[in-house]
Design an enzyme around this catalytic site. Structure first.
Site, PDB file in Angstrom:
ATOM      1  N   MET A   1       8.444   2.318   4.740  1.00 25.26           N
ATOM      2  CA  MET A   1       9.497   1.308   4.772  1.00 25.26           C
ATOM      3  C   MET A   1      10.713   1.761   3.965  1.00 25.26           C
ATOM      4  O   MET A   1      11.846   1.508   4.342  1.00 25.26           O
ATOM      5  CB  MET A   1       8.959  -0.045   4.274  1.00 25.26           C
ATOM      6  CG  MET A   1       7.881  -0.645   5.179  1.00 25.26           C
ATOM      7  SD  MET A   1       8.395  -0.813   6.922  1.00 25.26           S
ATOM      8  CE  MET A   1       6.952  -0.251   7.780  1.00 25.26           C
TER       9      MET A   1
ATOM     10  N   SER B   1       0.858  -1.179   0.000  1.00 27.98           N
ATOM     11  CA  SER B   1       0.000   0.000   0.000  1.00 27.98           C
ATOM     12  C   SER B   1       0.901   1.238   0.000  1.00 27.98           C
ATOM     13  O   SER B   1       1.998   1.194   0.538  1.00 27.98           O
ATOM     14  CB  SER B   1      -0.906   0.006   1.232  1.00 27.98           C
ATOM     15  OG  SER B   1      -0.184   0.430   2.360  1.00 27.98           O
TER      16      SER B   1
ATOM     17  N   VAL C   1       1.320   4.312   1.386  1.00 31.42           N
ATOM     18  CA  VAL C   1       1.963   4.937   2.549  1.00 31.42           C
ATOM     19  C   VAL C   1       2.980   4.009   3.190  1.00 31.42           C
ATOM     20  O   VAL C   1       4.088   4.422   3.516  1.00 31.42           O
ATOM     21  CB  VAL C   1       0.931   5.404   3.589  1.00 31.42           C
ATOM     22  CG1 VAL C   1       1.628   5.939   4.829  1.00 31.42           C
ATOM     23  CG2 VAL C   1       0.064   6.489   2.994  1.00 31.42           C
ATOM     24  N   CYS C   2       2.613   2.739   3.325  1.00 36.19           N
ATOM     25  CA  CYS C   2       3.558   1.790   3.926  1.00 36.19           C
ATOM     26  C   CYS C   2       4.839   1.740   3.118  1.00 36.19           C
ATOM     27  O   CYS C   2       5.917   1.703   3.672  1.00 36.19           O
ATOM     28  CB  CYS C   2       2.997   0.378   3.949  1.00 36.19           C
ATOM     29  SG  CYS C   2       1.403   0.297   4.702  1.00 36.19           S
ATOM     30  N   GLY C   3       4.682   1.713   1.806  1.00 34.10           N
ATOM     31  CA  GLY C   3       5.866   1.651   0.946  1.00 34.10           C
ATOM     32  C   GLY C   3       6.797   2.801   1.247  1.00 34.10           C
ATOM     33  O   GLY C   3       7.993   2.617   1.447  1.00 34.10           O
TER      34      GLY C   3
END
Lengths: 174, 159
Positions: free
Chosen positions: B48, B41, B43-45
């Site tokens: 991280m 997703s 934002v997570c990308g």
């Protein structure tokens, strides 16, 4: 969230640091979003003229953008020959091609001393300049690129279209 | 969320298709636990990718970063390879969200981890926590400040 450290003598500025509006961008030359923001910044500069001072700090996400670090270093090496912003522009206008050969070609196109440029970009001191930009970004709460700061405060309202200009006008900054 | 001063609950989860990691293996090091909703997703990308660049700053403080979501180990493997991540992603997959529940950061409605951070000291005690709005990348400034404060406290104690 405030910008740490504030704009200072090691920053590259387009315009007068005492201008009414000082915008700092944390960006990555290989980041497609920064590429889309590039013409919008140009437009903002055209609209605001002398009321704007624009500062660019490096925030390369080097593991996903393998050429971003070298591209950032190239702008610092270009600064030594008085061509920082010329190199900045040429990199954003040619984002798809940022390998070392391309960087040397751009130096040539900018009528720089290419031999000096090529030896300068191998110099460790520029890595630490770029890394200190990155670290200042982390401290200032940068979480993605591009991130903008307006007059020392992190700007979170989106940069697409005319949003920055609308924000400046809505808040009577000029 | 679990409060600072609490001992971080022990867990073992898959980090690769054939290897489990336990929290107790990190004793003697600080640990950053980054719970996040989902691989892939947007934002997570970003989050991280940012942490990936931060590893050397974390390691200056003797801290290891661990990502945790409910994605399966094969999904983590693909995500990690594609994004060239250099820290472990743990699969809180079966029973689903068990570790997130233990850390009080499981979102029952969507069946994913909330976007939450814990920083643990060398003894496995929680020293800092942060719950981020789910759509917002929390950045790394809070983690860095927590790590610095922990090191300052220690320096003062030795003096």
């Amino acid at each position: 969230m405030p910008l740490k450290p504030p704009v200072n003598e090691v920053d590259h500025c387009q315009g007068d640091k005492a201008a009414k509006i000082v915008i700092v961008e944390y960006g990555d030359y290989q980041c497609p979003h920064c590429g889309r923001a590039y013409p919008l910044v140009k437009k903002l500069q055209a609209e605001l003229g002398e009321d704007l001072c624009f500062v660019f700090r490096n925030f390369p996400l080097a593991k996903i953008h393998p050429d971003a670090m070298m591209a950032a270093i190239a702008t610092e090496a270009a600064a030594l020959q008085g061509k920082y912003w010329e190199m900045h522009d040429i990199l954003f206008e040619n984002q798809e091609n940022l390998d070392n050969d391309a960087l040397a070609r751009y130096a040539q196109r900018l009528e720089m001393d290419v031999e000096k440029f090529s030896s300068d970009i191998a110099d460790q001191q520029f890595i630490s300049k770029v890394e200190s930009d990155f670290e200042s970004g982390i401290r200032s709460g940068v979480n993605a690129t591009p991130t903008f700061f307006i007059n020392g405060e992190k700007y979170n309202n989106g940069w697409e279209g005319n949003r920055i200009l609308d924000f400046i006008r809505a808040n009577d900054l000029i | 969320m679990l409060k600072p001063g609490t001992a971080a609950p022990e867990f073992s989860l898959y980090a690769t298709p054939d290897q489990q990691i336990s929290l107790s293996e990190f004793k003697g090091k600080k640990v950053i636990l980054a719970f996040y909703p989902a691989d892939w997703s947007p934002v997570c990308g970003d989050q991280m990718a940012l942490y990936n660049e931060m590893l050397k700053y974390f390691s200056k403080h003797n801290a290891n970063l661990i990502g945790i979501s409910v994605d399966g180990k094969w999904c983590h493997l693909a995500f990690s390879l594609e994004r060239k991540l250099h820290f472990p992603l743990l699969a809180d997959f079966e029973p689903k969200g068990a570790v997130a529940r233990l850390y009080e950061v499981y979102d029952e409605k969507v069946g994913e981890c909330k976007r939450a951070l814990y920083v643990l000291d060398e003894e496995g005690i929680i020293r800092w926590n942060y719950l981020s709005p789910v759509g917002l990348n929390p950045g790394a400034d809070g983690i860095l400040e927590a790590l610095e404060q922990m090191d300052d406290v220690k320096t003062n104690q030795t003096v």
